[in-house]
Enzyme design. Structure first.
Site, mmCIF file in Angstrom:
data_model
loop_
_atom_site.group_PDB
_atom_site.id
_atom_site.type_symbol
_atom_site.label_atom_id
_atom_site.label_comp_id
_atom_site.label_asym_id
_atom_site.label_seq_id
_atom_site.Cartn_x
_atom_site.Cartn_y
_atom_site.Cartn_z
ATOM 1 N N HIS A 138 -43.885 40.833 2.338
ATOM 2 C CA HIS A 138 -45.122 40.073 2.101
ATOM 3 C C HIS A 138 -44.799 38.593 1.942
ATOM 4 O O HIS A 138 -45.462 37.728 2.535
ATOM 5 C CB HIS A 138 -45.813 40.620 0.848
ATOM 6 C CG HIS A 138 -46.980 39.801 0.388
ATOM 7 N ND1 HIS A 138 -48.293 40.138 0.664
ATOM 8 C CD2 HIS A 138 -47.036 38.664 -0.353
ATOM 9 C CE1 HIS A 138 -49.097 39.234 0.119
ATOM 10 N NE2 HIS A 138 -48.360 38.331 -0.495
ATOM 11 N N GLU A 139 -43.780 38.277 1.145
ATOM 12 C CA GLU A 139 -43.424 36.873 0.924
ATOM 13 C C GLU A 139 -42.865 36.241 2.189
ATOM 14 O O GLU A 139 -43.148 35.072 2.491
ATOM 15 C CB GLU A 139 -42.423 36.767 -0.231
ATOM 16 C CG GLU A 139 -42.918 37.324 -1.558
ATOM 17 C CD GLU A 139 -44.261 36.758 -1.987
ATOM 18 O OE1 GLU A 139 -44.604 35.625 -1.585
ATOM 19 O OE2 GLU A 139 -44.994 37.455 -2.716
ATOM 20 N N HIS A 142 -45.648 35.081 4.424
ATOM 21 C CA HIS A 142 -46.176 33.755 4.085
ATOM 22 C C HIS A 142 -45.359 32.674 4.776
ATOM 23 O O HIS A 142 -45.912 31.688 5.296
ATOM 24 C CB HIS A 142 -46.121 33.528 2.572
ATOM 25 C CG HIS A 142 -47.219 34.188 1.809
ATOM 26 N ND1 HIS A 142 -48.548 34.042 2.144
ATOM 27 C CD2 HIS A 142 -47.195 34.986 0.702
ATOM 28 C CE1 HIS A 142 -49.292 34.722 1.282
ATOM 29 N NE2 HIS A 142 -48.497 35.306 0.410
ATOM 30 N N GLU A 208 -53.517 35.999 1.624
ATOM 31 C CA GLU A 208 -52.975 37.216 1.022
ATOM 32 C C GLU A 208 -53.238 38.425 1.919
ATOM 33 O O GLU A 208 -52.372 39.285 2.097
ATOM 34 C CB GLU A 208 -53.569 37.436 -0.368
ATOM 35 C CG GLU A 208 -53.147 36.404 -1.399
ATOM 36 C CD GLU A 208 -51.637 36.314 -1.555
ATOM 37 O OE1 GLU A 208 -50.947 37.351 -1.487
ATOM 38 O OE2 GLU A 208 -51.139 35.182 -1.732
#
Length: 291
Positions: A138-139, A142, A208
């Site tokens: 997930h990070e 980004h 997100e």
């Protein structure tokens, strides 16, 4: 890895940049028209902008207490991120760990080649291997989506407006000649702060969703991220409010906010509701499986 560029996120980032530039120019123009020294405004704006651009990752890490760790300190964490970076076709970011009872993680930096992925020590022991990989993916999403710099710039505009908001009354009282100008500047700053904050929060919520989707495609395991989000959210609710409130300043960067957006107006929430994120991941699961 099947990676799909999120055109919705790209469009929102572009629109946010245009609107922020417009707001920024109007704000500067109003301050100059009110008689505030133009050179002072330009020097402060350019100086703080350069600091935000080149040192944004260090500022976020200072705020959160994150510390860069080497491979010999956290070998499993380094190997996990190396594997995910290979899947996502990303250069390996620096890795940081912060001491905190809150299981959480964030990414910061101005580009894929100047990025940091940070996790709390508690998230390492809270999640199993698949769940932690999903959070790290997930990070990394980004970083791949390049949405971090936009959030930093949006935060910068809001910060400038906030500084003027907090000081305009003091300036108007001690500067009789320009007291009226400072009051007007304070009102304009309040409007700019609200507008830039709404822009930042709207982008934050959408990014997100995009990072959740990206993580699901990197790991090909959306259920692992669903499980991780539930675990993090559940444990977060058991942490004392004072502890969470102390970390609220970095809310927009965390995978789960320290203070839930449900306590604020929806416009100022940094993250979408957990239920919506799970629903989004379930849709991605169906897409990956083809039904």
């Amino acid at each position: 890895m099947k990676w799909q560029r999120d055109t919705g996120l790209s469009g929102r980032i572009f629109l946010t940049w245009i609107l922020l530039l417009l707001v920024y120019l109007i704000f500067m123009g109003v301050l100059m028209a009110l008689g505030l020294p133009s050179m002072f405004i330009i020097v402060i704006a350019v100086g703080m902008g350069l600091v935000q651009y080149f040192f944004s990752d260090k500022l976020v890490m200072m705020t959160t207490g994150a510390r860069i760790v080497e491979e010999d300190e956290y070998p499993d964490l380094h190997r996990m991120i190396e594997k995910l970076c290979a899947e996502a076709d990303l250069p390996k970011p620096r890795i940081a760990v912060m001491q905190s009872p809150m299981p959480n993680a964030f990414a910061t930096g101005r580009s894929p080649h100047h990025a940091v992925v940070a996790v709390t020590d508690s998230i390492i022991v809270t999640l199993n291997k698949a769940e932690l990989e999903a959070v790290l993916a997930h990070e990394l999403s980004h970083i791949k989506n390049r949405d971090i710099l936009t959030m930093t710039v949006a935060g910068f505009v809001a910060m400038i407006a906030s500084m003027i908001m907090n000081n305009f009354l003091f300036a108007s009282l001690f500067n009789r000649e320009q007291g009226g100008a400072w009051i007007i500047a304070g009102i304009v700053a309040a409007i700019v702060w609200v507008f830039s904050t709404i822009l930042m929060m709207a982008l934050s919520r959408y990014r997100e969703f995009a990072a959740d989707r990206g993580a699901a495609f990197i790991t090909e395991d959306p259920d692992a991220l669903i499980s991780a989000l539930k675990k993090i959210s559940g444990k977060m609710e058991r942490i004392p409010t004072e502890t969470r409130a102390a970390a609220e300043g970095a809310n927009a960067f965390y995978i789960i906010p320290a203070i839930s957006g449900q306590t604020f107006a929806a416009l100022f929430s940094t993250h979408p509701p957990l239920e919506k994120r799970i629903e989004n991941l379930e849709n991605v699961r169906r897409e990956i499986r083809g039904y």
